[in-house]
Write a protein that holds these residues in place. Sequence first.
Motif, mmCIF file in Angstrom:
data_model
loop_
_atom_site.group_PDB
_atom_site.id
_atom_site.type_symbol
_atom_site.label_atom_id
_atom_site.label_comp_id
_atom_site.label_asym_id
_atom_site.label_seq_id
_atom_site.Cartn_x
_atom_site.Cartn_y
_atom_site.Cartn_z
ATOM 1 N N SER A 41 0.843 -1.199 0.000
ATOM 2 C CA SER A 41 0.000 0.000 0.000
ATOM 3 C C SER A 41 0.878 1.249 0.000
ATOM 4 N N VAL A 42 0.286 2.356 -0.406
ATOM 5 C CA VAL A 42 1.025 3.609 -0.514
ATOM 6 C C VAL A 42 0.235 4.720 0.168
ATOM 7 N N GLY A 43 0.906 5.455 1.045
ATOM 8 C CA GLY A 43 0.290 6.621 1.657
ATOM 9 C C GLY A 43 0.476 7.835 0.761
ATOM 10 N N ASN A 44 0.560 8.998 1.349
ATOM 11 C CA ASN A 44 0.850 10.192 0.563
ATOM 12 C C ASN A 44 1.502 11.229 1.445
ATOM 13 N N VAL A 45 2.143 12.181 0.808
ATOM 14 C CA VAL A 45 2.833 13.229 1.525
ATOM 15 C C VAL A 45 2.635 14.540 0.774
ATOM 16 N N ILE A 46 2.510 15.623 1.530
ATOM 17 C CA ILE A 46 2.379 16.945 0.947
ATOM 18 C C ILE A 46 3.732 17.641 1.013
ATOM 19 N N VAL A 47 4.166 18.167 -0.113
ATOM 20 C CA VAL A 47 5.415 18.925 -0.178
ATOM 21 C C VAL A 47 5.052 20.380 -0.430
ATOM 22 N N GLN A 48 5.475 21.257 0.469
ATOM 23 C CA GLN A 48 5.209 22.677 0.335
ATOM 24 C C GLN A 48 6.518 23.446 0.318
ATOM 25 N N SER A 49 6.620 24.387 -0.571
ATOM 26 C CA SER A 49 7.789 25.249 -0.648
ATOM 27 C C SER A 49 7.320 26.641 -1.026
ATOM 28 N N GLY A 50 7.434 27.572 -0.072
ATOM 29 C CA GLY A 50 6.885 28.897 -0.310
ATOM 30 C C GLY A 50 5.387 28.787 -0.525
#
Length: 205
Positions: A41-50
């Motif tokens: 299974s695969v989760g998820n991640v949020i990448v924020q930059s500025g």
Amino acid sequence: MKTTNAEYRLPTAAAFALLLCLFGCGTPPDRITLLPNADGSVGNVIVQSGGKRQVIDKAYTRADVTKSGAIEQASDDQATVQAHYGDLLAAQPPRPRTFTINFVFDSATQLAPESAATVAELKKVLATWPAPHLTVVGHADLTGTQEFNDRLSLQRAQSVAAFLIRSGIPAQQIEITARGKREPLVRTADGVPNPANRRAVITIQ
């Protein structure tokens, strides 16, 4: 050493995504690669930059955050990740594993027949796990009083802990707790028996 002000966060605690975060160490970009869980299974991640934001939710997808703060997304495969980061992956501790053992009605020692395969798998995993730390949580179904089920669920946790000690796990590496009938796996009306709720949950980490 982090070279940008990018932010990486899992949206929920339930994601259980394993991240391979390879920060710049003097060489941009910062890189975040999403790996699948042990069960695929695969989760998820949020990448924020500025003010920029991207969600990674596919296995072996990566986000590169440049010095300027731009987020560049690309895809790798398992072989590529293993070739580049095999030593790093091999050095990480095993991911936590959870096993559920069920008991017969009102018993803290007699296992439900379907638990035999779980016990066999548990023993196999423990034989290869380096310095395991185990948490055992006992549970009961919703029949009986709270006081009775508190005792019964604790006895179930203690019974599992005793088995683990006989299997060679030092007692100081085992923590036990009990939840009585407060956290049923299957929600029923009070007083209604359910075999899925008569259990002990063992987490190895």
